[in-house]
Motif scaffolding. Structure first.
Motif, PDB file in Angstrom:
ATOM      1  N   ASN A   1       7.998  -3.212   8.955  1.00 13.38           N
ATOM      2  CA  ASN A   1       6.690  -2.949   8.857  1.00 13.38           C
ATOM      3  C   ASN A   1       6.143  -3.934   7.584  1.00 13.38           C
ATOM      4  N   SER A   2       5.133  -4.598   8.059  1.00 13.52           N
ATOM      5  CA  SER A   2       4.534  -5.679   7.004  1.00 13.52           C
ATOM      6  C   SER A   2       3.714  -4.920   6.467  1.00 13.52           C
ATOM      7  N   LEU A   3       3.783  -4.566   5.158  1.00 16.01           N
ATOM      8  CA  LEU A   3       2.946  -3.554   4.570  1.00 16.01           C
ATOM      9  C   LEU A   3       2.493  -4.079   3.302  1.00 16.01           C
ATOM     10  N   ASN A   4       1.021  -3.963   2.964  1.00 19.08           N
ATOM     11  CA  ASN A   4       0.437  -4.486   1.790  1.00 19.08           C
ATOM     12  C   ASN A   4       0.830  -3.554   0.723  1.00 19.08           C
ATOM     13  N   PRO A   5       1.871  -3.735  -0.489  1.00 14.99           N
ATOM     14  CA  PRO A   5       2.089  -2.897  -1.419  1.00 14.99           C
ATOM     15  C   PRO A   5       0.838  -2.032  -2.187  1.00 14.99           C
ATOM     16  N   LEU A   6      -0.085  -2.716  -2.039  1.00 18.02           N
ATOM     17  CA  LEU A   6      -1.316  -2.153  -2.735  1.00 18.02           C
ATOM     18  C   LEU A   6      -2.091  -1.050  -1.772  1.00 18.02           C
ATOM     19  N   PHE A   7      -1.625  -0.926  -0.531  1.00 16.67           N
ATOM     20  CA  PHE A   7      -2.270  -0.143   0.430  1.00 16.67           C
ATOM     21  C   PHE A   7      -2.490   1.239  -0.348  1.00 16.67           C
ATOM     22  N   PRO A   8      -3.552   1.959  -0.123  1.00 18.34           N
ATOM     23  CA  PRO A   8      -3.661   2.959  -1.021  1.00 18.34           C
ATOM     24  C   PRO A   8      -3.336   4.343  -0.627  1.00 18.34           C
ATOM     25  N   ALA A   9      -2.884   4.325   0.843  1.00 21.66           N
ATOM     26  CA  ALA A   9      -2.455   5.618   1.537  1.00 21.66           C
ATOM     27  C   ALA A   9      -1.268   6.170   0.973  1.00 21.66           C
ATOM     28  N   THR A  10      -1.497   7.367   0.704  1.00 22.59           N
ATOM     29  CA  THR A  10       0.088   8.237   0.586  1.00 22.59           C
ATOM     30  C   THR A  10       0.825   8.347   2.042  1.00 22.59           C
ATOM     31  N   VAL A  11       1.991   8.688   1.442  1.00 23.94           N
ATOM     32  CA  VAL A  11       3.160   9.046   2.439  1.00 23.94           C
ATOM     33  C   VAL A  11       2.531  10.066   3.380  1.00 23.94           C
ATOM     34  N   ARG A  12       1.975  11.128   3.066  1.00 27.99           N
ATOM     35  CA  ARG A  12       1.399  12.214   3.924  1.00 27.99           C
ATOM     36  C   ARG A  12       0.357  11.607   4.760  1.00 27.99           C
ATOM     37  N   GLU A  13      -0.658  10.921   4.306  1.00 29.37           N
ATOM     38  CA  GLU A  13      -1.687  10.162   4.913  1.00 29.37           C
ATOM     39  C   GLU A  13      -1.159   9.521   6.097  1.00 29.37           C
ATOM     40  N   VAL A  14      -0.188   8.794   5.787  1.00 29.35           N
ATOM     41  CA  VAL A  14       0.227   7.808   6.724  1.00 29.35           C
ATOM     42  C   VAL A  14       0.909   8.557   7.967  1.00 29.35           C
ATOM     43  N   VAL A  15       1.715   9.756   7.454  1.00 33.61           N
ATOM     44  CA  VAL A  15       2.256  10.277   8.727  1.00 33.61           C
ATOM     45  C   VAL A  15       1.071  11.227   9.472  1.00 33.61           C
TER      46      VAL A  15
END
Length: 259
Positions: free
Chosen positions: A89-103
């Motif tokens: 997963n190419s993910l921007n480390p500054l992406f503001p979502a929490t783990v719960r929000e991603v799930v």
């Protein structure tokens, strides 16, 4: 021999893909039936990830056709029926979502992105977090996690919506052995007792051969397709797909308490 009464979930017809005039895949023909578990094996550069990316609509084939649940991929709209975990997963480390929000994002598509979330959906999220042992990370930003932790998050996201088709590209890379064991236990149970079809790329030949057999049923170029069909007639009444993992943990804890 697979039963003809089961519908095709994925159909590949004369599928080819070239990148900058270099052939990656050529003339792949294969069908995956409902409740098949397909292990896709091949050397580096064989086109495994490319094939998965075409199936989920991220790449367009140079030639050939893909049908999903009987529909041409160009007309297919029910993407919520498919769970997909990419290899990386190419993910921007500054992406503001929490783990719960991603799930939670695995539960809804673009049309329902801003609707109210039901209590039952929140419980599904908690179950998926628990299944991947990331409940203690739920409020952390996704970019703060290690690669292995992020992979667990995306596994939880793929599982939360009880998909009809689960596509996994090296799903346990970077995950500790205990979590790998629990994950494989869970997906085997899901395959045997729930109406789910699996397509998984893996280098874990022990797991592939133990569950799917030692010989592929189909070869296409450098790709090998290992297939096991679920003929179990006693399906689970449970709708929570993580229940098998909870049962496994209870058994392990019981074993530990008596040793």
């Amino acid at each position: 021999m697979r039963e003809a009464c089961h519908e095709d979930v994925i159909t590949l017809r004369d599928l080819s893909f070239a990148y900058e005039h270099k052939n990656v895949l050529q003339h792949v023909n294969f069908s995956i039936k409902q409740r098949d578990f397909v292990g896709l094996i091949g050397s580096n550069g064989a086109g495994k990830t490319t094939l998965l990316r075409m199936i989920v609509g991220l790449l367009k084939p140079t030639q050939g056709e893909i049908h999903l649940f009987g529909e041409p991929i160009s007309q297919f709209k029910q993407w919520e029926r498919i769970g997909y975990v990419p290899q990386k997963n190419s993910l921007n480390p500054l992406f503001p979502a929490t783990v719960r929000e991603v799930v939670m994002s695995g539960l809804y598509g673009k049309k329902s992105l801003f609707r109210r979330i039901a209590k039952s959906e929140l419980q599904k999220c908690e179950d998926a977090l628990h299944a991947m042992s990331i409940e203690d990370l739920a409020d952390k930003r996704i970019g703060q996690l290690s690669g292995g932790q992020q992979q667990r998050v995306f596994l939880a996201r793929a599982l939360i919506n009880n998909p009809d088709l689960l596509i996994l590209d090296e799903p346990t890379v970077g995950i500790d052995p205990e979590t790998q064991e629990g994950f494989f236990h869970m997906i085997k149970h899901m395959h045997q007792h729930h109406h789910i079809t699996f397509l998984m790329v893996s280098h874990d030949m022990d797991m592939i051969e133990t569950y799917l057999g030692t010989e592929p049923i189909e070869r296409s170029g450098k790709l090998k397709f290992y297939v096991k069909h679920s003929h179990d007639i006693e399906d689970c009444r449970e709708t929570d797909l993580t229940h098998s993992l909870k049962d496994l943990r209870n058994k392990l804890q019981s074993t530990i308490s008596y040793t």
